[in-house]
Design an enzyme around this catalytic site. Structure first.
Site, PDB file in Angstrom:
ATOM      1  N   LYS A  24     -63.298 -28.267  14.950  1.00 30.77           N
ATOM      2  CA  LYS A  24     -61.849 -28.374  15.508  1.00 30.77           C
ATOM      3  C   LYS A  24     -61.696 -27.497  16.782  1.00 30.77           C
ATOM      4  O   LYS A  24     -61.125 -27.951  17.662  1.00 30.77           O
ATOM      5  CB  LYS A  24     -60.659 -28.117  14.598  1.00 30.77           C
ATOM      6  CG  LYS A  24     -60.650 -29.207  13.391  1.00 30.77           C
ATOM      7  CD  LYS A  24     -59.881 -30.396  14.087  1.00 30.77           C
ATOM      8  CE  LYS A  24     -59.691 -31.474  13.218  1.00 30.77           C
ATOM      9  NZ  LYS A  24     -59.601 -32.852  13.497  1.00 30.77           N
ATOM     10  N   LYS A  27     -61.798 -40.889  11.797  1.00 28.92           N
ATOM     11  CA  LYS A  27     -60.578 -41.399  12.567  1.00 28.92           C
ATOM     12  C   LYS A  27     -60.895 -40.628  14.042  1.00 28.92           C
ATOM     13  O   LYS A  27     -60.761 -41.114  15.170  1.00 28.92           O
ATOM     14  CB  LYS A  27     -59.302 -40.985  11.979  1.00 28.92           C
ATOM     15  CG  LYS A  27     -59.070 -42.268  11.049  1.00 28.92           C
ATOM     16  CD  LYS A  27     -57.834 -41.854  10.116  1.00 28.92           C
ATOM     17  CE  LYS A  27     -58.163 -40.893   9.465  1.00 28.92           C
ATOM     18  NZ  LYS A  27     -57.790 -40.951   7.963  1.00 28.92           N
ATOM     19  N   LYS A  53     -70.938 -39.757  11.205  1.00 31.77           N
ATOM     20  CA  LYS A  53     -69.845 -40.689  10.209  1.00 31.77           C
ATOM     21  C   LYS A  53     -68.982 -41.361  10.729  1.00 31.77           C
ATOM     22  O   LYS A  53     -68.663 -41.149  11.958  1.00 31.77           O
ATOM     23  CB  LYS A  53     -69.267 -39.510   9.226  1.00 31.77           C
ATOM     24  CG  LYS A  53     -68.324 -38.742   9.635  1.00 31.77           C
ATOM     25  CD  LYS A  53     -67.447 -38.038   8.785  1.00 31.77           C
ATOM     26  CE  LYS A  53     -66.056 -37.511   9.256  1.00 31.77           C
ATOM     27  NZ  LYS A  53     -64.836 -37.705   8.300  1.00 31.77           N
TER      28      LYS A  53
HETATM   29  P1  ADP Z   1     -60.919 -39.242   8.558  1.00 38.21           P
HETATM   30  O1  ADP Z   1     -62.408 -38.385   8.446  1.00 38.21           O
HETATM   31  O2  ADP Z   1     -61.377 -40.481   9.175  1.00 38.21           O
HETATM   32  O3  ADP Z   1     -59.829 -38.477   9.257  1.00 38.21           O
HETATM   33  P2  ADP Z   1     -59.744 -38.253   6.291  1.00 38.21           P
HETATM   34  O4  ADP Z   1     -60.380 -36.775   6.618  1.00 38.21           O
HETATM   35  O5  ADP Z   1     -58.486 -38.419   6.103  1.00 38.21           O
HETATM   36  O6  ADP Z   1     -60.449 -39.076   7.294  1.00 38.21           O
HETATM   37  O7  ADP Z   1     -60.417 -38.517   4.996  1.00 38.21           O
HETATM   38  C1  ADP Z   1     -59.799 -38.809   3.489  1.00 38.21           C
HETATM   39  C2  ADP Z   1     -60.968 -39.183   2.652  1.00 38.21           C
HETATM   40  O8  ADP Z   1     -62.055 -39.957   2.937  1.00 38.21           O
HETATM   41  C3  ADP Z   1     -61.885 -37.784   2.163  1.00 38.21           C
HETATM   42  O9  ADP Z   1     -62.319 -37.979   0.818  1.00 38.21           O
HETATM   43  C4  ADP Z   1     -63.168 -38.058   3.062  1.00 38.21           C
HETATM   44  O10 ADP Z   1     -64.210 -37.351   2.430  1.00 38.21           O
HETATM   45  C5  ADP Z   1     -63.354 -39.467   3.045  1.00 38.21           C
HETATM   46  N1  ADP Z   1     -63.975 -39.974   3.957  1.00 38.21           N
HETATM   47  C6  ADP Z   1     -63.636 -39.926   5.442  1.00 38.21           C
HETATM   48  N2  ADP Z   1     -64.544 -40.538   6.203  1.00 38.21           N
HETATM   49  C7  ADP Z   1     -65.773 -40.785   5.426  1.00 38.21           C
HETATM   50  C8  ADP Z   1     -67.227 -41.087   5.789  1.00 38.21           C
HETATM   51  N3  ADP Z   1     -67.475 -41.430   6.836  1.00 38.21           N
HETATM   52  N4  ADP Z   1     -67.830 -41.355   4.636  1.00 38.21           N
HETATM   53  C9  ADP Z   1     -67.627 -41.046   3.397  1.00 38.21           C
HETATM   54  N5  ADP Z   1     -66.203 -40.584   3.012  1.00 38.21           N
HETATM   55  C10 ADP Z   1     -65.417 -40.252   4.048  1.00 38.21           C
END
Ligand code: ADP
Ligand code: TRP
Length: 330
Positions: free
Chosen positions: A112, A198, A195
């Site tokens: 971040k 968002k 990965k």
């Molecule tokens: P983002 O990374 O898109 O902002 P979040 O951080 O809100 O999403 O993640 C919510 C849940 O989804 C967490 O448990 C996170 O580990 C899982 N998650 C998010 N992106 C992935 C990914 N590409 N592969 C596996 N799990 C993911």
């Protein structure tokens, strides 16, 4: 002893394949046999300064999408993080035993700092303390999350251990990630590396229109194709196979793997199949979402009832934490 399962998501955008296969799918399967909590982390979302006008809208959309994807309010306690003020109080208490150095070394914090150097706020630094409190306040033992959250879970275990050691108690259990005996999942993006996320801007959302999903998949990065049998797969192709493995049948995966091995694979065919199989998962969720998002009364009922149940559990833990730390009433 029964397991207490908890998972959460920041309310910053639409539910995508990474969220679904990394975390939610496991949680949904577990909700029938355990005491389960699922929440929308709107306080965590504040660390990136969202527009106040859209924060609530995002919370509502996330809630409706998670319900559409299989959360069952009859089985799980579903709530909004900011509806449980006990979390904020315990976050304050927990921070007294969390060290700035260990927070500064967290990968997500460093990331971040790189991404938003103009907004390195204290909430961002203490993101892992708040997440630990989310988990520990229900004394959860299993936390189904994706691979990207493993470092946060490791810190949660460390904070739990530290609290127990300092006060000479065996109060907090050490929560573990849970993926039915398999390693945690990392769903890749279709842009060649990294990965799906968002903030990476490479998501296939579960409520994307059919033609948008097809277009995104067809645009996925590939390479020139295998030159010799058993040639090493490049990362973009491995990524396509990783997603295929999640959404398609074993026969389909075996078919394309064989085609790759004998160098006859056509990436266009692989992508068409992948889009088809992604749609099988997403279309029913999108349809249910369209109904749920317009049902204000239902959404209100789910979170009101969820907050009540979550607060009962959270306040019981907080009462004991205050007592253990020596904060007592006259
Ligand atoms: P983002 O990374 O898109 O902002 P979040 O951080 O809100 O999403 O993640 C919510 C849940 O989804 C967490 O448990 C996170 O580990 C899982 N998650 C998010 N992106 C992935 C990914 N590409 N592969 C596996 N799990 C993911
Ligand atoms: N940090 C998680 C994410 O970005 C969201 C989250 C907050 C969470 N608190 C949690 C996940 C507690 C599991 C348990 O994905």
């Amino acid at each position: 002893m029964e397991d207490i399962v908890l998972s959460g998501i920041r309310s910053t955008g639409n539910l995508h394949l990474g969220n679904y296969f990394g975390a939610l799918r496991n949680f949904v399967k577990m909700q029938y046999e355990n005491r389960c909590y699922f929440f929308i982390a709107d306080l965590h979302a504040l660390t990136t300064h969202p527009d106040p006008k859209i924060l609530h809208e995002n919370v509502k959309n996330a809630l409706a999408q998670y319900l559409a994807a299989g959360l069952d309010p009859e089985k799980s306690t579903i709530y909004i993080q900011s509806d449980v003020p006990e979390i904020a109080e315990m976050y304050l208490l927990m921070n007294m035993h969390v060290y700035v150095g260990e927070l500064e070394r967290t990968a997500s914090f460093k990331d971040k700092v790189r991404k938003q150097p103009e907004n390195v706020n204290a909430g961002l630094l203490t993101y892992p303390s708040l997440m630990a409190v989310d988990i520990l306040i229900h004394r959860a033992t299993k936390v189904p999350v994706g691979k990207d959250q493993e470092q946060h879970l490791e810190l949660t275990r460390r904070f739990a251990r530290r609290f127990n050691n300092i006060y000479g108690v065996e109060f907090f259990p050490e929560p573990q990630n849970f993926n039915f005996g398999h390693d945690a999942v990392k769903v890749p993006g279709l842009d060649g590396s990294g990965k799906m996320g968002k903030s990476e801007g490479n998501c296939i959302s579960l409520i994307d229109e059919e033609k948008v999903i097809r277009k995104k998949v067809m645009k996925a990065v590939t390479d020139e194709g295998p030159k010799t049998p058993d040639s090493e797969m490049s990362e973009p192709i491995k990524n396509l196979f990783t997603i295929l493995d999640l959404v398609s049948t074993p026969d389909t995966v075996a078919y394309f793997t064989e085609q790759y091995k004998n160098c006859s694979i056509r990436y266009g065919d692989l992508k068409k199949q992948l889009a088809e199989d992604i749609l099988k998962y997403t279309l029913p969720i999108k349809e249910r979402y369209a109904d749920i998002i317009n049902d204000e009364a239902y959404l209100r009922k789910v979170v009101t009832c969820g907050a009540e149940r979550a607060r009962a559990s959270a306040s019981a833990t907080l009462r004991e934490v205050r007592e253990i730390m020596g904060i007592r009433k006259f």
